[in-house]
Motif scaffolding. Sequence first.
Motif, PDB file in Angstrom:
ATOM      1  N   GLY A 103       0.789  -1.224   0.000  1.00  0.00           N
ATOM      2  CA  GLY A 103       0.000   0.000   0.000  1.00  0.00           C
ATOM      3  C   GLY A 103       0.822   1.276   0.000  1.00  0.00           C
ATOM      4  O   GLY A 103       0.294   2.359   0.213  1.00  0.00           O
ATOM      5  N   ASN A 104       2.109   1.155  -0.240  1.00  0.00           N
ATOM      6  CA  ASN A 104       2.986   2.319  -0.294  1.00  0.00           C
ATOM      7  C   ASN A 104       3.075   2.798  -1.745  1.00  0.00           C
ATOM      8  O   ASN A 104       4.102   2.663  -2.398  1.00  0.00           O
ATOM      9  N   ASN A 109       5.405   3.891  -6.915  1.00  0.00           N
ATOM     10  CA  ASN A 109       5.350   4.592  -8.200  1.00  0.00           C
ATOM     11  C   ASN A 109       6.704   5.167  -8.587  1.00  0.00           C
ATOM     12  O   ASN A 109       7.035   5.237  -9.770  1.00  0.00           O
ATOM     13  N   GLN A 110       7.502   5.572  -7.596  1.00  0.00           N
ATOM     14  CA  GLN A 110       8.857   6.039  -7.902  1.00  0.00           C
ATOM     15  C   GLN A 110       9.682   4.897  -8.505  1.00  0.00           C
ATOM     16  O   GLN A 110      10.376   5.080  -9.499  1.00  0.00           O
ATOM     17  N   TYR A 111       9.597   3.715  -7.900  1.00  0.00           N
ATOM     18  CA  TYR A 111      10.282   2.539  -8.449  1.00  0.00           C
ATOM     19  C   TYR A 111       9.732   2.206  -9.829  1.00  0.00           C
ATOM     20  O   TYR A 111      10.472   1.875 -10.753  1.00  0.00           O
ATOM     21  N   ASN A 160      -1.945   0.938 -13.850  1.00  0.00           N
ATOM     22  CA  ASN A 160      -1.507   2.140 -13.144  1.00  0.00           C
ATOM     23  C   ASN A 160      -2.553   3.238 -13.291  1.00  0.00           C
ATOM     24  O   ASN A 160      -2.898   3.901 -12.312  1.00  0.00           O
ATOM     25  N   LYS A 161      -3.070   3.424 -14.489  1.00  0.00           N
ATOM     26  CA  LYS A 161      -4.094   4.446 -14.737  1.00  0.00           C
ATOM     27  C   LYS A 161      -5.331   4.207 -13.872  1.00  0.00           C
ATOM     28  O   LYS A 161      -5.908   5.138 -13.320  1.00  0.00           O
ATOM     29  N   ASN A 162      -5.702   2.923 -13.733  1.00  0.00           N
ATOM     30  CA  ASN A 162      -6.875   2.551 -12.933  1.00  0.00           C
ATOM     31  C   ASN A 162      -6.559   2.422 -11.441  1.00  0.00           C
ATOM     32  O   ASN A 162      -7.434   2.054 -10.655  1.00  0.00           O
ATOM     33  N   GLN A 163      -5.315   2.670 -11.086  1.00  0.00           N
ATOM     34  CA  GLN A 163      -4.839   2.527  -9.713  1.00  0.00           C
ATOM     35  C   GLN A 163      -5.139   1.129  -9.153  1.00  0.00           C
ATOM     36  O   GLN A 163      -5.445   0.964  -7.977  1.00  0.00           O
ATOM     37  N   LEU A 168      -1.081  -4.424 -10.925  1.00  0.00           N
ATOM     38  CA  LEU A 168       0.234  -3.929 -11.323  1.00  0.00           C
ATOM     39  C   LEU A 168       1.336  -4.726 -10.631  1.00  0.00           C
ATOM     40  O   LEU A 168       2.322  -5.119 -11.266  1.00  0.00           O
ATOM     41  N   ALA A 169       1.169  -4.997  -9.346  1.00  0.00           N
ATOM     42  CA  ALA A 169       2.158  -5.807  -8.618  1.00  0.00           C
ATOM     43  C   ALA A 169       2.266  -7.200  -9.226  1.00  0.00           C
ATOM     44  O   ALA A 169       3.368  -7.730  -9.397  1.00  0.00           O
TER      45      ALA A 169
END
Length: 192
Positions: A103-104, A109-111, A160-163, A168-169
């Motif tokens: 949940g971070n 997102n930076q990675y 990613n767009k859909n969060q 994504l993971a």
Amino acid sequence: MKISINGVETQEATFQGETLAEVLHAILNSRRDSYIRRVWMDGQEASSNTQDTLKTSTASVELLELELALLQDLVVTNLTNAKEYLEKLIPGFQKAADLFRMGNEQEANQYYLQILDGVDWFSQVILTIVNAQENIFEAQSLEERQKKLTDLMGQMLEANKNQDWVLLADLLEYEMIPFYKVWQEVLSEVKV
């Protein structure tokens, strides 16, 4: 115009042309195993692929100095860099996947953005290797890999767009890691 290649002056009539592009093309045609690393015109370093440089009239240049290197050396260097980079990229996929699952999202997102840059860099390096040394990879296999990567990137961007951080993971861990582990195997088998 005088021409010096790797510190050795060549005969002026050997490589002729009205523009620098024509002269560079003639030089590379005579040395198909080489590429241009650096260019100096009248002592000033210039880029060998910008339009301004390529359109330069040979009449306006007194001394053209070139540093050529062997394509084989470029291939070896790029292969080494690609292999070393995969050692960092693959754990980066796992780290981003773990962060998304915890949940971070901000750190994840930076990675993720670094991973996208890494994927782009790796793809460019592979294209450089392929362009420098034909038949190093099977064309069909390379085409299939590119198609699969494009598909995976599309899925990741959509997630990613859909969060959808879980999806994504999962894509990072269960699709991208195996995809690039295969690349590790492929690169380890390449003999140059």
